[in-house]
Design a protein around this motif. Structure first.
Motif, mmCIF file in Angstrom:
data_model
loop_
_atom_site.group_PDB
_atom_site.id
_atom_site.type_symbol
_atom_site.label_atom_id
_atom_site.label_comp_id
_atom_site.label_asym_id
_atom_site.label_seq_id
_atom_site.Cartn_x
_atom_site.Cartn_y
_atom_site.Cartn_z
ATOM 1 N N ALA A 9 0.831 -1.211 0.000
ATOM 2 C CA ALA A 9 0.000 0.000 0.000
ATOM 3 C C ALA A 9 0.865 1.260 0.000
ATOM 4 N N TYR A 10 1.984 1.208 0.720
ATOM 5 C CA TYR A 10 2.870 2.375 0.818
ATOM 6 C C TYR A 10 4.087 2.268 -0.098
ATOM 7 N N ALA A 11 4.286 1.108 -0.727
ATOM 8 C CA ALA A 11 5.465 0.854 -1.569
ATOM 9 C C ALA A 11 6.768 1.043 -0.788
ATOM 10 N N ILE A 12 6.732 0.681 0.488
ATOM 11 C CA ILE A 12 7.875 0.825 1.400
ATOM 12 C C ILE A 12 8.215 -0.540 1.995
ATOM 13 N N PRO A 13 9.471 -0.937 1.989
ATOM 14 C CA PRO A 13 9.843 -2.218 2.604
ATOM 15 C C PRO A 13 9.529 -2.229 4.101
ATOM 16 N N VAL A 14 8.898 -3.303 4.559
ATOM 17 C CA VAL A 14 8.573 -3.496 5.970
ATOM 18 C C VAL A 14 9.123 -4.853 6.398
ATOM 19 N N ALA A 15 10.071 -4.853 7.307
ATOM 20 C CA ALA A 15 10.691 -6.092 7.777
ATOM 21 C C ALA A 15 10.182 -6.429 9.171
ATOM 22 N N VAL A 16 9.992 -7.720 9.437
ATOM 23 C CA VAL A 16 9.506 -8.183 10.733
ATOM 24 C C VAL A 16 10.442 -9.267 11.253
ATOM 25 N N PHE A 17 10.932 -9.099 12.488
ATOM 26 C CA PHE A 17 11.879 -10.035 13.070
ATOM 27 C C PHE A 17 11.360 -10.562 14.409
ATOM 28 N N ASP A 18 11.565 -11.847 14.647
ATOM 29 C CA ASP A 18 11.255 -12.465 15.934
ATOM 30 C C ASP A 18 12.360 -12.057 16.912
ATOM 31 N N ILE A 19 12.010 -11.269 17.919
ATOM 32 C CA ILE A 19 13.012 -10.736 18.845
ATOM 33 C C ILE A 19 13.758 -11.843 19.574
ATOM 34 N N SER A 20 13.098 -12.966 19.840
ATOM 35 C CA SER A 20 13.747 -14.050 20.584
ATOM 36 C C SER A 20 14.918 -14.660 19.822
ATOM 37 N N LYS A 21 15.006 -14.387 18.532
ATOM 38 C CA LYS A 21 16.077 -14.939 17.706
ATOM 39 C C LYS A 21 17.210 -13.935 17.471
ATOM 40 N N ILE A 22 17.137 -12.784 18.121
ATOM 41 C CA ILE A 22 18.141 -11.736 17.942
ATOM 42 C C ILE A 22 19.042 -11.671 19.161
ATOM 43 N N SER A 23 20.325 -11.529 18.942
ATOM 44 C CA SER A 23 21.292 -11.414 20.027
ATOM 45 C C SER A 23 21.669 -9.947 20.260
ATOM 46 N N GLN A 24 21.153 -9.384 21.341
ATOM 47 C CA GLN A 24 21.526 -8.068 21.884
ATOM 48 C C GLN A 24 21.084 -6.865 21.056
ATOM 49 N N TYR A 25 21.261 -6.890 19.757
ATOM 50 C CA TYR A 25 20.927 -5.712 18.962
ATOM 51 C C TYR A 25 20.800 -6.093 17.489
ATOM 52 N N VAL A 26 20.247 -5.173 16.724
ATOM 53 C CA VAL A 26 20.279 -5.246 15.256
ATOM 54 C C VAL A 26 20.870 -3.937 14.764
ATOM 55 N N GLU A 27 21.893 -4.041 13.943
ATOM 56 C CA GLU A 27 22.494 -2.858 13.330
ATOM 57 C C GLU A 27 22.523 -3.037 11.821
ATOM 58 N N VAL A 28 21.994 -2.048 11.116
ATOM 59 C CA VAL A 28 22.097 -2.040 9.658
ATOM 60 C C VAL A 28 23.466 -1.451 9.326
ATOM 61 N N ARG A 29 24.321 -2.271 8.738
ATOM 62 C CA ARG A 29 25.703 -1.846 8.504
ATOM 63 C C ARG A 29 26.282 -2.597 7.315
ATOM 64 N N TYR A 30 27.485 -2.210 6.937
ATOM 65 C CA TYR A 30 28.202 -2.925 5.889
ATOM 66 C C TYR A 30 28.824 -4.189 6.464
#
Length: 233
Positions: A108-129
């Motif tokens: 509807a917005y033509a914008i990427p929307v990502a969804v992550f299960d927090i229990s599977k993430i370690s400490q943080y998420v950083e968008v980086r190279y």
């Protein structure tokens, strides 16, 4: 826990507008059909006059992919891929009510929307190279290693939860029927991204509260001056 973009990403893409939301109490035993259908009608209306590749939101991501050295018509951002499928098939496959709802917002917005299960993430998420030593789990169970310089969503254990920025999510942190707590990220680069991401996140927060028994989740719009979103583990 926290979500952020690296300073290198802000330097190279100063036009970026990310919206971030955390929600608790998600389950698979609900229906979001009314909202999904309404959002689909909005997407269909836009596609009546323009192809997905002509939308300013998608053109901005194509420019970003070109800047990253990727062929835009070979590696498409998630919203373009969804719109492309929606235009051809008239609907999107149903996977999980939350994923279906976020996919509907994405088209509807033509914008990427990502969804992550927090229990599977370690400490943080950083968008980086990427450094080149991170691991990425495909939905088929294979392990890949993004090459140095690729934009990824990385956590403290060196897992890449998404490859090529908004192109491919990992199977490791994908939403399942057992998922309860999620991190939702919407990112845009086009001229009106500020107001569009704000609108998307505000409506998504309300829809989550309407579909699941939760208070409207808080969300934030990040920027170079406030690049970090912290949330409970």
């Amino acid at each position: 826990m926290r979500f952020q973009h690296s300073s290198d990403i802000w330097r190279d893409f100063p036009e970026l507008v990310p919206g971030v939301l955390v929600a608790s109490g998600v389950s698979a035993d609900v229906s979001a059909d009314d909202s999904i259908l309404e959002l689909g009608e909005l997407a269909a209306g836009r596609l009546e006059t323009s192809s997905e590749g002509e939308l300013p939101e998608i053109q901005a991501w194509r420019r970003a992919f070109s800047k990253m050295g990727l062929k835009p018509t070979q590696y498409r951002c998630a919203s373009e891929s969804l719109l492309r499928r929606f235009r051809k098939e008239g609907a999107l496959p149903r996977l999980h009510p939350l994923i279906d709802l976020c996919n509907a917002f994405s088209i509807a917005y033509a914008i990427p929307v990502a969804v992550f299960d927090i229990s599977k993430i370690s400490q943080y998420v950083e968008v980086r190279y990427a450094a080149g030593d991170e691991t990425y789990l495909t939905f088929s169970g294979e392990t890949e290693h993004p090459p140095p310089g690729e934009v990824i969503f990385a956590d403290a254990e060196g897992r890449a939860h998404a490859r090529r920025w908004t192109n491919r999510q990992s199977g490791h942190s994908a939403v399942r029927d057992t998922t309860t707590d999620v991190l939702i990220v919407a990112e845009a680069l086009h001229e009106t991204a500020g107001k569009d991401v704000e609108s998307l996140m505000a409506r998504l927060s309300d829809e989550l509260a309407a579909v699941w028994p939760m208070t409207p989740p808080e969300y934030t719009i990040l920027g170079p001056a406030e690049p970090r979103f912290e949330f409970p583990a």
